[in-house]
Design a protein around this motif. Structure first.
Motif, PDB file in Angstrom:
ATOM      1  N   GLU A  94       0.831  -1.211   0.000  1.00 23.33           N
ATOM      2  CA  GLU A  94       0.000   0.000   0.000  1.00 23.33           C
ATOM      3  C   GLU A  94       0.869   1.266   0.000  1.00 23.33           C
ATOM      4  N   LEU A  95       1.957   1.238   0.734  1.00 23.85           N
ATOM      5  CA  LEU A  95       2.853   2.398   0.746  1.00 23.85           C
ATOM      6  C   LEU A  95       3.535   2.571  -0.612  1.00 23.85           C
ATOM      7  N   ILE A  97       2.218   1.805  -3.454  1.00 24.22           N
ATOM      8  CA  ILE A  97       1.186   2.372  -4.327  1.00 24.22           C
ATOM      9  C   ILE A  97       1.035   3.864  -4.067  1.00 24.22           C
ATOM     10  N   VAL A  98       1.011   4.268  -2.794  1.00 28.38           N
ATOM     11  CA  VAL A  98       0.920   5.694  -2.458  1.00 28.38           C
ATOM     12  C   VAL A  98       2.099   6.457  -3.073  1.00 28.38           C
ATOM     13  N   LEU A  99       3.295   5.873  -2.978  1.00 32.59           N
ATOM     14  CA  LEU A  99       4.483   6.525  -3.524  1.00 32.59           C
ATOM     15  C   LEU A  99       4.381   6.727  -5.031  1.00 32.59           C
ATOM     16  N   GLU A 101       1.729   6.623  -6.955  1.00 31.21           N
ATOM     17  CA  GLU A 101       0.599   7.506  -7.293  1.00 31.21           C
ATOM     18  C   GLU A 101       0.972   8.975  -7.087  1.00 31.21           C
ATOM     19  N   SER A 102       1.627   9.256  -5.985  1.00 34.06           N
ATOM     20  CA  SER A 102       2.030  10.632  -5.696  1.00 34.06           C
ATOM     21  C   SER A 102       3.021  11.137  -6.737  1.00 34.06           C
ATOM     22  N   GLN A 105       1.088  11.746  -9.950  1.00 33.49           N
ATOM     23  CA  GLN A 105       0.234  12.935  -9.861  1.00 33.49           C
ATOM     24  C   GLN A 105       1.046  14.225  -9.971  1.00 33.49           C
ATOM     25  N   ARG A 136      -1.189  -2.401  -8.132  1.00 31.37           N
ATOM     26  CA  ARG A 136      -2.289  -2.555  -7.171  1.00 31.37           C
ATOM     27  C   ARG A 136      -2.901  -3.953  -7.246  1.00 31.37           C
TER      28      ARG A 136
END
Length: 191
Positions: A94-95, A97-99, A101-102, A105, A136
């Protein structure tokens, strides 16, 4: 505050080639013996040891100054690749994916920080929504990234071996202040 580790791949050229640069570093009395060397970019890739904090930036600066003083140069083929230690990604899909995605973006803002040739010609592709969805939906994720995405601007390929995330977007430079600013930016982004 604990400092995040980093290692830098300095792609550059020298008219006397890789062996000369390697010998130059190994004969230096003020640099770590842990620098490594290989071929890339314009012909030379100087790889720092694992660094951190103010001492690490001093080591990087000394290495870059040695290169500049002895005739090294960069061309459009060169990049400055920084491996940041990111142990918190271990077993944390999950981390990861956050990385990514950020990073995705913010690609337009990131592109403005570097030479356009680094992203315009496809040398350092960014993560796409398709790449992120594939990460994901990677059900086989356990203690490794079975899908690591593009070997591009934010590279997860080195994670299994080195436990690092590689930021490959910056153009080649021998300017230590510019390199330090990019490394600090990368560390803040990761934090």
């Amino acid at each position: 505050m604990k400092h995040r580790t980093f290692g830098v791949e300095i792609e550059c050229g020298h008219r006397l080639g890789l062996d000369y640069v390697r010998d130059l570093f190994h004969s230096s009395s003020f640099l770590s013996r842990d620098w490594r060397f290989g071929y890339d970019g314009s012909g030379v890739e100087a790889r720092t040891p694992i660094l951190s904090g103010p001492e690490g930036f001093r080591e990087l600066k000394k290495g870059m100054k040695l290169l500049v003083r002895n005739g090294a140069y960069v061309t459009n083929r060169d990049g400055l690749h920084v491996h940041h230690g990111v142990p918190e990604l271990h077993l944390n899909k999950e981390l990861a994916i956050v990385l990514v995605e950020s990073w995705a973006q913010n690609k337009d803002n990131l592109n403005r920080l570097v030479a356009s040739r680094r992203h315009a010609r496809g040398a350092c592709p960014h993560w796409t929504p398709e790449n992120i969805n594939r990460l994901r939906n990677d059900d086989s994720y356990t203690n490794e990234f079975t899908f690591r995405g593009p070997r591009g601007s934010l590279n997860l390929h080195a994670y299994m071996q080195l436990k690092t995330v590689e930021l490959r977007l910056h153009e080649g430079t021998l300017d230590a202040e510019q390199a330090e600013a990019w490394i600090r930016f990368g560390q803040r982004f990761l934090n």
